[in-house]
Design a protein around this motif. Structure first.
Motif, PDB file in Angstrom:
ATOM      1  N   VAL A 190       0.845  -1.192   0.000  1.00 18.76           N
ATOM      2  CA  VAL A 190       0.000   0.000   0.000  1.00 18.76           C
ATOM      3  C   VAL A 190       0.885   1.248   0.000  1.00 18.76           C
ATOM      4  N   ARG A 191       0.504   2.229  -0.781  1.00 17.48           N
ATOM      5  CA  ARG A 191       1.205   3.494  -0.830  1.00 17.48           C
ATOM      6  C   ARG A 191       0.199   4.627  -0.568  1.00 17.48           C
ATOM      7  N   PRO A 192       0.638   5.736  -0.007  1.00 15.13           N
ATOM      8  CA  PRO A 192      -0.268   6.874   0.175  1.00 15.13           C
ATOM      9  C   PRO A 192      -0.828   7.356  -1.161  1.00 15.13           C
ATOM     10  N   LEU A 193      -2.083   7.769  -1.161  1.00 13.67           N
ATOM     11  CA  LEU A 193      -2.702   8.245  -2.393  1.00 13.67           C
ATOM     12  C   LEU A 193      -1.953   9.427  -2.987  1.00 13.67           C
ATOM     13  N   ALA A 194      -1.305  10.202  -2.116  1.00 12.96           N
ATOM     14  CA  ALA A 194      -0.591  11.389  -2.586  1.00 12.96           C
ATOM     15  C   ALA A 194       0.680  11.054  -3.350  1.00 12.96           C
ATOM     16  N   ASP A 195       1.108   9.775  -3.346  1.00 13.46           N
ATOM     17  CA  ASP A 195       2.356   9.401  -4.009  1.00 13.46           C
ATOM     18  C   ASP A 195       2.241   9.362  -5.533  1.00 13.46           C
ATOM     19  N   HIS A 196       1.033   9.398  -6.064  1.00 11.24           N
ATOM     20  CA  HIS A 196       0.879   9.361  -7.520  1.00 11.24           C
ATOM     21  C   HIS A 196      -0.041  10.506  -7.933  1.00 11.24           C
ATOM     22  N   PRO A 197       0.310  11.223  -8.997  1.00 14.09           N
ATOM     23  CA  PRO A 197      -0.501  12.386  -9.397  1.00 14.09           C
ATOM     24  C   PRO A 197      -1.943  12.036  -9.758  1.00 14.09           C
ATOM     25  N   SER A 198      -2.198  10.816 -10.211  1.00 13.52           N
ATOM     26  CA  SER A 198      -3.563  10.440 -10.596  1.00 13.52           C
ATOM     27  C   SER A 198      -4.476  10.286  -9.390  1.00 13.52           C
ATOM     28  N   THR A 199      -3.913   9.887  -8.243  1.00 16.98           N
ATOM     29  CA  THR A 199      -4.729   9.669  -7.049  1.00 16.98           C
ATOM     30  C   THR A 199      -4.532  10.756  -5.991  1.00 16.98           C
ATOM     31  N   ALA A 200      -3.622  11.669  -6.219  1.00 14.50           N
ATOM     32  CA  ALA A 200      -3.345  12.705  -5.222  1.00 14.50           C
ATOM     33  C   ALA A 200      -4.579  13.530  -4.852  1.00 14.50           C
ATOM     34  N   PRO A 201      -5.472  13.899  -5.794  1.00 15.01           N
ATOM     35  CA  PRO A 201      -6.651  14.678  -5.395  1.00 15.01           C
ATOM     36  C   PRO A 201      -7.566  13.946  -4.420  1.00 15.01           C
ATOM     37  N   LEU A 202      -7.512  12.607  -4.388  1.00 11.58           N
ATOM     38  CA  LEU A 202      -8.377  11.846  -3.489  1.00 11.58           C
ATOM     39  C   LEU A 202      -7.869  11.836  -2.053  1.00 11.58           C
ATOM     40  N   ALA A 203      -6.598  12.162  -1.872  1.00 11.82           N
ATOM     41  CA  ALA A 203      -5.998  12.049  -0.544  1.00 11.82           C
ATOM     42  C   ALA A 203      -6.720  12.916   0.476  1.00 11.82           C
ATOM     43  N   ALA A 204      -7.186  14.089   0.043  1.00 10.37           N
ATOM     44  CA  ALA A 204      -7.848  14.997   0.968  1.00 10.37           C
ATOM     45  C   ALA A 204      -9.324  14.678   1.162  1.00 10.37           C
ATOM     46  N   GLN A 205      -9.865  13.723   0.403  1.00 15.43           N
ATOM     47  CA  GLN A 205     -11.300  13.429   0.464  1.00 15.43           C
ATOM     48  C   GLN A 205     -11.620  12.194   1.302  1.00 15.43           C
ATOM     49  N   VAL A 206     -10.682  11.270   1.430  1.00 16.48           N
ATOM     50  CA  VAL A 206     -10.967  10.018   2.126  1.00 16.48           C
ATOM     51  C   VAL A 206     -10.671  10.169   3.613  1.00 16.48           C
ATOM     52  N   ASP A 207     -11.256   9.241   4.403  1.00 21.63           N
ATOM     53  CA  ASP A 207     -11.030   9.246   5.846  1.00 21.63           C
ATOM     54  C   ASP A 207      -9.872   8.322   6.188  1.00 21.63           C
ATOM     55  N   ALA A 208      -9.750   7.985   7.462  1.00 20.98           N
ATOM     56  CA  ALA A 208      -8.620   7.168   7.909  1.00 20.98           C
ATOM     57  C   ALA A 208      -8.641   5.774   7.306  1.00 20.98           C
ATOM     58  N   GLU A 209      -9.815   5.261   6.934  1.00 17.48           N
ATOM     59  CA  GLU A 209      -9.930   3.936   6.318  1.00 17.48           C
ATOM     60  C   GLU A 209      -9.748   3.985   4.805  1.00 17.48           C
ATOM     61  N   GLY A 210      -9.526   5.169   4.261  1.00 18.33           N
ATOM     62  CA  GLY A 210      -9.381   5.307   2.824  1.00 18.33           C
ATOM     63  C   GLY A 210     -10.701   5.366   2.091  1.00 18.33           C
ATOM     64  N   GLY A 211     -11.801   5.615   2.832  1.00 14.20           N
ATOM     65  CA  GLY A 211     -13.117   5.638   2.208  1.00 14.20           C
ATOM     66  C   GLY A 211     -13.781   6.985   2.319  1.00 14.20           C
ATOM     67  N   LEU A 212     -14.872   7.140   1.582  1.00 16.57           N
ATOM     68  CA  LEU A 212     -15.693   8.344   1.657  1.00 16.57           C
ATOM     69  C   LEU A 212     -17.151   7.939   1.519  1.00 16.57           C
ATOM     70  N   ASP A 213     -18.031   8.714   2.121  1.00 20.30           N
ATOM     71  CA  ASP A 213     -19.461   8.458   2.038  1.00 20.30           C
ATOM     72  C   ASP A 213     -20.010   9.007   0.725  1.00 20.30           C
ATOM     73  N   THR A 214     -20.876   8.234   0.108  1.00 17.40           N
ATOM     74  CA  THR A 214     -21.468   8.668  -1.158  1.00 17.40           C
ATOM     75  C   THR A 214     -22.665   9.584  -0.950  1.00 17.40           C
ATOM     76  N   GLY A 215     -23.212   9.604   0.274  1.00 20.21           N
ATOM     77  CA  GLY A 215     -24.432  10.354   0.515  1.00 20.21           C
ATOM     78  C   GLY A 215     -25.670   9.574   0.157  1.00 20.21           C
TER      79      GLY A 215
END
Length: 531
Positions: free
Chosen positions: A221-246
């Protein structure tokens, strides 16, 4: 359940399923290089060892593939590919979605619900469904998912994902979770490392993860911020790497099988509920078609006329340069000598026969058999003879194709309805906050894409009028199915009644008030049945 935290083989799919998906993907690509690479070394393939019921040994099976034969070194490849697989997949998709499907909200739903569904369709859902329809026919299934990106659009939309880029989880045939993965680009292409972005959809949640591994291993596993394609998601997910869809009650992904059951995978636990590709079982026919067509082209090359020229007709090109023949020269000086028995003719033309009829008939037979096994009529793939045909004749010629499309539609309707409901739930959630939406799955109506011509529509309308079996409004809507504006339809009805001189009873009149009104209760065709 969150994403994997330890290294694991990837993709975690049965090898037999991966092998079949790779074969179908090569055929669908229509690229000779990929076909040759996929089938290389499979000229004499041993079957998986199976106990013999008669001899107690292992049954070995020899299978010959045209695309497994390598091109001899130093020679030009003369193998040609007929892209029948791509044609089958495209035809399947067009039979389903060449006309935009209708998404209809419930009758008691608010007007905003239907407006949201209309906006979804106008925003590009039809081409997405056309794309998903091709992938579904080729690989046995396709996924639809709800996605959003604030930098791209202020509304969510629906995306298509191929079956060979997903790991689904089913419960009694229903999708309960799915993990999509994408292989990400790296700056150093010579590096053997493989970065994958995993996206897991569960009811109400989406998990994102970045992994660094190899071609067959997920890796660490690598931090989402380590790759430019996934870096924008790093600030959106919680500690488990997930986000609520609503949308806590909805899964933001839907699976649509091509057809079920998948005959070859019924006994594979992880693939029991997967769909069956249109190419399953016809790979050998498509391989034979390519071999036959390549042989035909070799006949044409070999059939080119060659001229055998005697030495006396050659011109010297100079010392050490050999000799040549000028085919435009008209006069030669013969040798003053008698021709001996067995001497070659002064000029001999060699012309081999081109067996075009045998090759053409063989190609036609292979193609017809392949499309029939895939569930289609040969007429769906042939060129018309230029003569106008009615919609009824088209349907008769393509009965098998329309039957297959109808069967596939039974899987597409609930799949599209489910993902549309998830779209509405996300739109109404805390992320987008659009109010007044009914979150029930809409009714999905697929169009057959074969419309009645004006002559047929007029004939049908006339017969219904004479039988007094339809109102003027019904007939107007039948002749003009593209008219969705009720005001426009009513204006046409009023114009027809005014021009024909008919009078229609006032629906508020009852009893004696309506008895004296001509044609009370329904319109007539003017002259009555007696004319």
């Amino acid at each position: 359940m969150p994403l994997p935290t330890a290294d694991t083989p990837w993709p975690p799919v049965d090898n037999r399923v991966q092998h079949a998906l790779a074969d179908w993907d090569a055929w669908y690509s229509s690229e000779p290089d990929r076909l040759e690479a996929q089938y290389m070394g499979r000229g004499f393939r041993e079957a998986v060892g199976q106990p013999s019921q008669t001899r107690g040994g292992i049954i070995n099976r020899l299978v010959r593939w045209f695309w497994s034969q390598p091109t001899p070194e130093g020679e030009k490849r003369d193998k040609l590919h007929v892209p029948l697989a791509g044609d089958i997949a495209r035809t399947s998709s067009e039979l389903l979605f060449s006309e935009p499907p209708k998404l209809l909200a419930a009758e008691d739903a608010s007007g905003g619900t239907q407006a949201a569904l209309d906006t979804l369709m106008e925003g590009g859902l039809q081409p997405t469904l056309l794309e998903a329809g091709e992938i579904c026919a080729a690989l046995g299934g396709a996924y639809l998912r709800v996605v959003w990106d604030d930098e791209v659009s202020d509304r969510p939309w629906i995306d298509a994902v191929a079956a060979d880029r997903a790991v689904p989880e089913f419960r009694y045939g229903r999708l309960v979770a799915v993990t999509f993965w994408t292989v990400l680009e790296t700056e150093d292409r010579s590096d053997n490392r493989v970065f994958r972005h995993l996206e897991r959809h569960e009811r109400g949640r989406i998990y994102h993860g970045l992994y660094e591994g190899s071609a067959s291993s997920l890796g660490a596993v690598r931090p989402l911020a380590d790759h430019p394609s996934t870096a924008p998601l790093a600030a959106q997910v919680d500690a488990e790497g997930g986000l609520d869809t609503g949308a806590p009650k909805h899964l933001t992904a839907a699976y649509v099988p091509n057809v079920r059951p998948a005959r070859a995978w019924r006994h594979i636990p992880t693939a029991t509920y997967w769909g069956q590709s249109d190419f399953q079982g016809i790979e050998g026919l498509m391989d034979a078609l390519d071999e036959t067509y390549s042989s035909w082209m070799r006949d044409i090359q070999n059939g080119k006329g060659r001229v055998v020229v005697p030495n006396s007709m050659l011109e010297s090109l100079g010392p050490g340069q050999g000799a040549g023949w000028n085919e435009e020269r008209r006069i030669y000086t013969g040798l003053n000598m008698l021709q001996r028995p067995g001497d070659p003719a002064p000029l001999e033309v060699v012309q081999f026969e081109i067996r075009f009829e045998a090759h053409r008939d063989t190609c036609q037979a292979l193609m017809e058999q392949a499309v029939r096994q895939a569930g289609y009529s040969a007429g769906s793939f042939g060129e018309s003879d230029g003569q106008a045909v009615t919609a009824t004749e088209v349907k008769a010629r393509n009965r098998r194709s329309l039957g297959t499309a109808g069967r596939k539609g039974l899987y597409w309707k609930p799949g599209v309805a489910d993902i549309a409901a998830a779209f509405l739930a996300v739109l109404a959630g805390p992320r987008f906050r659009e109010s007044g939406l009914d979150l029930e799955p809409p009714t999905v109506e697929l169009q057959d894409g074969i419309g009645e011509g004006p002559v047929e529509l007029a004939t049908t309308a006339e017969l219904l009028r004479r039988a007094e079996a339809a109102s003027t409004e019904t007939l107007v809507r039948m002749v003009h199915p593209d008219w969705t504006d009720d005001t426009r339809v009513q204006r046409e009805v009023d114009a027809i009644i005014g021009e024909s001189g008919r009078r229609v009873a006032d629906p508020t009149m009852t009893g004696a008030e309506g008895e004296g009104v001509p044609n009370a209760g329904f319109p007539s065709d003017g002259g009555g049945s007696g004319g």
